[in-house]
Design an enzyme around this catalytic site. Structure first.
Site, PDB file in Angstrom:
ATOM      1  N   GLY A  10      -6.382  -7.814   1.594  1.00 43.43           N
ATOM      2  CA  GLY A  10      -6.455  -6.346   1.620  1.00 43.43           C
ATOM      3  C   GLY A  10      -7.662  -5.825   0.861  1.00 43.43           C
ATOM      4  N   GLY A  13      -9.190  -2.437   1.710  1.00 41.57           N
ATOM      5  CA  GLY A  13      -8.375  -1.237   1.460  1.00 41.57           C
ATOM      6  C   GLY A  13      -8.766  -0.552   0.160  1.00 41.57           C
ATOM      7  N   ASP A  15      -7.082  -0.176  -2.811  1.00 43.99           N
ATOM      8  CA  ASP A  15      -6.859  -0.930  -4.054  1.00 43.99           C
ATOM      9  C   ASP A  15      -7.720  -2.189  -4.095  1.00 43.99           C
ATOM     10  OD1 ASP A  15      -4.937   0.963  -4.343  1.00 43.99           O
ATOM     11  OD2 ASP A  15      -3.267  -0.429  -4.626  1.00 43.99           O
ATOM     12  N   ALA A  82      -1.192  -5.101   3.657  1.00 42.31           N
ATOM     13  CA  ALA A  82       0.085  -4.616   4.209  1.00 42.31           C
ATOM     14  C   ALA A  82      -0.195  -3.571   5.273  1.00 42.31           C
ATOM     15  CB  ALA A  82       0.934  -3.967   3.112  1.00 42.31           C
ATOM     16  N   SER A 125       6.240  -1.539  -4.298  1.00 40.76           N
ATOM     17  CA  SER A 125       6.038  -0.088  -4.191  1.00 40.76           C
ATOM     18  C   SER A 125       7.229   0.719  -4.673  1.00 40.76           C
ATOM     19  CB  SER A 125       5.788   0.235  -2.714  1.00 40.76           C
ATOM     20  OG  SER A 125       5.923   1.618  -2.486  1.00 40.76           O
ATOM     21  N   GLU A 127       8.248   3.124  -3.147  1.00 44.61           N
ATOM     22  CA  GLU A 127       9.006   3.461  -1.926  1.00 44.61           C
ATOM     23  C   GLU A 127      10.323   2.688  -1.890  1.00 44.61           C
ATOM     24  OE1 GLU A 127       8.902   5.318   1.271  1.00 44.61           O
ATOM     25  OE2 GLU A 127       7.771   6.480  -0.164  1.00 44.61           O
ATOM     26  N   TYR A 149       9.059   0.717   6.198  1.00 44.81           N
ATOM     27  CA  TYR A 149       8.080   0.233   5.204  1.00 44.81           C
ATOM     28  C   TYR A 149       8.785  -0.099   3.886  1.00 44.81           C
ATOM     29  CZ  TYR A 149       4.489   0.560   1.561  1.00 44.81           C
ATOM     30  OH  TYR A 149       3.694   0.320   0.462  1.00 44.81           O
ATOM     31  N   HIS A 179      -0.800   5.871  -6.007  1.00 43.87           N
ATOM     32  CA  HIS A 179      -2.085   5.994  -6.700  1.00 43.87           C
ATOM     33  C   HIS A 179      -3.161   6.279  -5.665  1.00 43.87           C
ATOM     34  CE1 HIS A 179      -0.836   1.821  -6.130  1.00 43.87           C
ATOM     35  NE2 HIS A 179      -2.080   1.589  -5.761  1.00 43.87           N
TER      36      HIS A 179
HETATM   37  P1  NAP Z   1      -4.654   0.273   2.303  1.00 40.55           P
HETATM   38  O1  NAP Z   1      -5.827   1.073   1.848  1.00 40.55           O
HETATM   39  O2  NAP Z   1      -3.903   0.696   3.515  1.00 40.55           O
HETATM   40  O3  NAP Z   1      -5.168  -1.234   2.516  1.00 40.55           O
HETATM   41  C1  NAP Z   1      -4.374  -2.189   3.178  1.00 40.55           C
HETATM   42  C2  NAP Z   1      -5.195  -3.454   3.370  1.00 40.55           C
HETATM   43  O4  NAP Z   1      -4.384  -4.439   4.036  1.00 40.55           O
HETATM   44  C3  NAP Z   1      -6.457  -3.280   4.244  1.00 40.55           C
HETATM   45  O5  NAP Z   1      -7.495  -4.040   3.673  1.00 40.55           O
HETATM   46  C4  NAP Z   1      -6.021  -3.879   5.575  1.00 40.55           C
HETATM   47  O6  NAP Z   1      -7.090  -4.383   6.348  1.00 40.55           O
HETATM   48  C5  NAP Z   1      -5.156  -5.035   5.073  1.00 40.55           C
HETATM   49  N1  NAP Z   1      -4.267  -5.584   6.097  1.00 40.55           N
HETATM   50  C6  NAP Z   1      -3.349  -4.920   6.838  1.00 40.55           C
HETATM   51  N2  NAP Z   1      -2.702  -5.785   7.646  1.00 40.55           N
HETATM   52  C7  NAP Z   1      -3.228  -7.017   7.416  1.00 40.55           C
HETATM   53  C8  NAP Z   1      -2.975  -8.314   7.939  1.00 40.55           C
HETATM   54  N3  NAP Z   1      -2.058  -8.534   8.880  1.00 40.55           N
HETATM   55  N4  NAP Z   1      -3.691  -9.353   7.452  1.00 40.55           N
HETATM   56  C9  NAP Z   1      -4.639  -9.147   6.513  1.00 40.55           C
HETATM   57  N5  NAP Z   1      -4.938  -7.946   5.991  1.00 40.55           N
HETATM   58  C10 NAP Z   1      -4.228  -6.897   6.435  1.00 40.55           C
HETATM   59  O7  NAP Z   1      -3.579   0.141   1.123  1.00 40.55           O
HETATM   60  P2  NAP Z   1      -3.747   0.391  -0.461  1.00 40.55           P
HETATM   61  O8  NAP Z   1      -3.427   1.820  -0.742  1.00 40.55           O
HETATM   62  O9  NAP Z   1      -5.009  -0.201  -0.922  1.00 40.55           O
HETATM   63  O10 NAP Z   1      -2.506  -0.425  -1.009  1.00 40.55           O
HETATM   64  C11 NAP Z   1      -2.629  -1.804  -1.333  1.00 40.55           C
HETATM   65  C12 NAP Z   1      -1.250  -2.440  -1.362  1.00 40.55           C
HETATM   66  O11 NAP Z   1      -0.448  -1.791  -2.339  1.00 40.55           O
HETATM   67  C13 NAP Z   1      -0.462  -2.335  -0.064  1.00 40.55           C
HETATM   68  O12 NAP Z   1       0.324  -3.493   0.047  1.00 40.55           O
HETATM   69  C14 NAP Z   1       0.433  -1.123  -0.276  1.00 40.55           C
HETATM   70  O13 NAP Z   1       1.570  -1.213   0.546  1.00 40.55           O
HETATM   71  C15 NAP Z   1       0.740  -1.277  -1.742  1.00 40.55           C
HETATM   72  N6  NAP Z   1       1.044  -0.056  -2.478  1.00 40.55           N
HETATM   73  C16 NAP Z   1       0.178   0.984  -2.446  1.00 40.55           C
HETATM   74  C17 NAP Z   1       0.431   2.115  -3.192  1.00 40.55           C
HETATM   75  C18 NAP Z   1      -0.517   3.285  -3.197  1.00 40.55           C
HETATM   76  O14 NAP Z   1      -0.101   4.367  -3.644  1.00 40.55           O
HETATM   77  N7  NAP Z   1      -1.756   3.117  -2.771  1.00 40.55           N
HETATM   78  C19 NAP Z   1       1.588   2.172  -4.002  1.00 40.55           C
HETATM   79  C20 NAP Z   1       2.433   1.069  -4.019  1.00 40.55           C
HETATM   80  C21 NAP Z   1       2.149  -0.050  -3.276  1.00 40.55           C
HETATM   81  P3  NAP Z   1      -7.920  -3.433   7.370  1.00 40.55           P
HETATM   82  O15 NAP Z   1      -8.945  -2.734   6.504  1.00 40.55           O
HETATM   83  O16 NAP Z   1      -8.481  -4.410   8.308  1.00 40.55           O
HETATM   84  O17 NAP Z   1      -6.945  -2.474   7.968  1.00 40.55           O
HETATM   85  O1  G4F Z   2       0.735  10.332   1.067  1.00 44.00           O
HETATM   86  P1  G4F Z   2       1.949   9.808   1.738  1.00 44.00           P
HETATM   87  O2  G4F Z   2       1.817   9.429   3.161  1.00 44.00           O
HETATM   88  O3  G4F Z   2       2.448   8.602   0.834  1.00 44.00           O
HETATM   89  P2  G4F Z   2       3.861   7.867   0.654  1.00 44.00           P
HETATM   90  O4  G4F Z   2       4.728   8.020   1.839  1.00 44.00           O
HETATM   91  O5  G4F Z   2       4.425   8.318  -0.645  1.00 44.00           O
HETATM   92  O6  G4F Z   2       3.422   6.339   0.584  1.00 44.00           O
HETATM   93  C1  G4F Z   2       2.336   5.918  -0.248  1.00 44.00           C
HETATM   94  O7  G4F Z   2       2.835   5.639  -1.531  1.00 44.00           O
HETATM   95  C2  G4F Z   2       3.778   4.530  -1.586  1.00 44.00           C
HETATM   96  C3  G4F Z   2       4.200   4.402  -3.054  1.00 44.00           C
HETATM   97  O8  G4F Z   2       5.315   5.215  -3.283  1.00 44.00           O
HETATM   98  C4  G4F Z   2       3.074   3.289  -1.084  1.00 44.00           C
HETATM   99  F1  G4F Z   2       3.907   2.233  -1.183  1.00 44.00           F
HETATM  100  C5  G4F Z   2       2.631   3.495   0.354  1.00 44.00           C
HETATM  101  O9  G4F Z   2       1.923   2.337   0.797  1.00 44.00           O
HETATM  102  C6  G4F Z   2       1.690   4.697   0.413  1.00 44.00           C
HETATM  103  O10 G4F Z   2       0.509   4.362  -0.291  1.00 44.00           O
HETATM  104  O11 G4F Z   2       3.130  10.876   1.629  1.00 44.00           O
HETATM  105  C7  G4F Z   2       3.509  11.454   0.407  1.00 44.00           C
HETATM  106  C8  G4F Z   2       4.481  12.591   0.648  1.00 44.00           C
HETATM  107  C9  G4F Z   2       5.635  12.267   1.609  1.00 44.00           C
HETATM  108  O12 G4F Z   2       6.828  12.749   1.071  1.00 44.00           O
HETATM  109  C10 G4F Z   2       5.311  13.021   2.893  1.00 44.00           C
HETATM  110  O13 G4F Z   2       6.451  13.447   3.621  1.00 44.00           O
HETATM  111  O14 G4F Z   2       3.755  13.650   1.280  1.00 44.00           O
HETATM  112  C11 G4F Z   2       4.558  14.208   2.306  1.00 44.00           C
HETATM  113  N1  G4F Z   2       3.691  14.860   3.283  1.00 44.00           N
HETATM  114  C12 G4F Z   2       3.717  16.198   3.582  1.00 44.00           C
HETATM  115  N2  G4F Z   2       2.829  16.467   4.554  1.00 44.00           N
HETATM  116  C13 G4F Z   2       2.764  14.280   4.060  1.00 44.00           C
HETATM  117  C14 G4F Z   2       2.222  15.278   4.862  1.00 44.00           C
HETATM  118  N3  G4F Z   2       2.341  12.987   4.139  1.00 44.00           N
HETATM  119  C15 G4F Z   2       1.356  12.701   5.022  1.00 44.00           C
HETATM  120  N4  G4F Z   2       0.908  11.436   5.081  1.00 44.00           N
HETATM  121  N5  G4F Z   2       0.810  13.662   5.852  1.00 44.00           N
HETATM  122  C16 G4F Z   2       1.228  14.975   5.811  1.00 44.00           C
HETATM  123  O15 G4F Z   2       0.716  15.816   6.552  1.00 44.00           O
END
Ligand code: NAP
Ligand code: G4F
Length: 324
Positions: A10, A13, A15, A82, A125, A127, A149, A179
């Site tokens: 990843g 992405g 992170d 992911a 997460s 979530e 998810y 984040h």
């Molecule tokens: P992101 O920006 O969506 O990045 C996801 C990464 O996973 C991308 O590099 C994507 O590649 C890669 N990927 C997806 N499917 C794959 C596969 N089958 N094989 C190999 N690589 C694959 O996510 P992020 O926000 O950086 O989050 C990083 C991780 O933390 C994720 O697992 C997410 O679920 C978890 N997480 C995120 C948050 C948050 O708030 N950001 C919070 C809790 C947990 P491509 O660029 O090719 O699509």
């Molecule tokens: O920004 P979101 O899509 O993030 P969500 O669903 O919290 O998930 C993110 O954080 C998780 C950690 O808790 C990660 F595990 C996950 O991979 C991802 O990074 O939505 C945040 C909130 C939701 O409640 C959604 O219903 O925003 C609300 N929302 C309101 N309007 C919206 C919108 N979300 C999106 N994406 N687009 C809207 O127009």
């Protein structure tokens, strides 16, 4: 001494790009796994690409994972890959499960086969807490996921714990709350807002269509959170940690602050659109990061208002450059 090697899945992405920067600063050799796509998507890592070793692999293909581990023999593996967009997990539940749940087992098993001494980080997460049964949420709070998810992440969490308990491996699950950053994907709500604000301010759009404005999240800065991932793998004993700010804000508050930063009132531009409502919502997330503070010495450095300002400023800059 030879540098430590880390494999990041990843890496393209949000992170992955911050973690790669952080580990390079620490003197690591960084191997980034990228999956094949018809167009290159190295936007977030192009500034450090010459310092990285990029290898081709996919969480859906265990053989590719075994090959990468055999060839590069990392000391640490960070599994950040992911299908990470919650909304997409309803129309694509099986694909989400294959990647976000079973993908973790494929990688853990590849580590076990190649070298069970490799330290492993799983991106779990908040979530998983979903319809929360306790406020604030901590490491012992029971899970109640509300999306395919979230369900997939619960599986990924428990299989990480199980490989630790079954095989004595150094596997850690970091339960990270939301984040964000200027590198956040455009479909996530914070970036959708900061980008929308910039486009409206610069006269390119007249409205911003959003779903549930009352949902509350514990939002931190991604750049702060990658340090916690690294700290977890430096501990003698592998354990699971909640990483959060301990503050919660609504989507509405995020809008209010982001629009006011450019001198606008969100009520004049935000339109509620049913298409962005979810079949089952996570209404409130707020984490208790005390364990991480006490055991890892970690705490967030960026406040909510600094985060909003950073994202709006970056998007104003970006949109201006695109207009040139
Ligand atoms: P992101 O920006 O969506 O990045 C996801 C990464 O996973 C991308 O590099 C994507 O590649 C890669 N990927 C997806 N499917 C794959 C596969 N089958 N094989 C190999 N690589 C694959 O996510 P992020 O926000 O950086 O989050 C990083 C991780 O933390 C994720 O697992 C997410 O679920 C978890 N997480 C995120 C948050 C948050 O708030 N950001 C919070 C809790 C947990 P491509 O660029 O090719 O699509
Ligand atoms: O920004 P979101 O899509 O993030 P969500 O669903 O919290 O998930 C993110 O954080 C998780 C950690 O808790 C990660 F595990 C996950 O991979 C991802 O990074 O939505 C945040 C909130 C939701 O409640 C959604 O219903 O925003 C609300 N929302 C309101 N309007 C919206 C919108 N979300 C999106 N994406 N687009 C809207 O127009």
């Amino acid at each position: 001494m030879a540098p430590k090697r880390a494999l990041i899945t990843g890496i393209t992405g949000q992170d992955g790009s911050y973690l790669a920067e952080f580990l390079l600063e620490k003197g690591y050799e960084v191997i980034g796994m990228v999956r094949r796509s018809s167009t290159v998507n190295f936007e977030r890592i192009k500034h450090i690409q010459d310092k990285l070793t990029l290898v081709s692999g996919d969480l859906l293909d265990e053989v590719s994972l075994i090959h990468i581990l055999r060839e590069h023999r990392p000391h640490e593996v960070y599994n950040l890959a992911a299908q990470s967009f919650v909304q997409t997990s309803w129309p694509q539940p099986v694909f989400t499960g294959e990647t976000t749940a079973l993908g973790v087992t494929r990688l853990l098993d590849a580590v076990r086969i190649v070298d069970p001494g490799i330290r492993f980080y799983q991106a779990s997460s908040s979530e998983m807490f979903g319809k929360v049964v306790e406020v604030p949420q901590k490491e012992t709070t029971p899970f109640y996921p509300r999306s395919p998810y979230g369900v997939a992440k619960v599986y990924g969490h428990w299989i990480t714990v199980n490989y630790r308990e079954s095989y004595g491996m150094h596997t850690t699950s970091g339960i990270l709350f939301n984040h964000e950053s200027p590198r956040r994907g455009l479909e996530f709500v914070t970036r959708k807002i900061s980008h929308g604000v910039a486009r409206i301010k610069l006269g390119l759009d007249e409205e911003l269509r959003l779903g549930n404005l009352e949902a509350r999240r514990d939002w931190g800065f991604a750049g702060d959170y990658v340090e916690a991932m690294w700290l977890m793998l430096q501990q003698d004993q592998p354990e699971d940690y909640v990483i959060a700010t301990g503050e919660t804000h609504s989507v509405r508050e995020f809008c209010e602050l982001a629009f006011s930063y450019v001198g606008l009132d969100y009520r004049d531009y935000v339109v509620i659109d049913q298409r962005f409502m979810r079949p089952a919502e996570v209404d409130l997330l707020i984490g208790d990061p005390s364990k991480a503070r006490q055991k890892l010495g970690w705490q967030p450095r960026t406040s909510f208002s600094e985060l909003v300002q950073m994202m709006v400023e970056a998007d104003l800059q970006l949109v201006k450059e695109q207009m040139r």
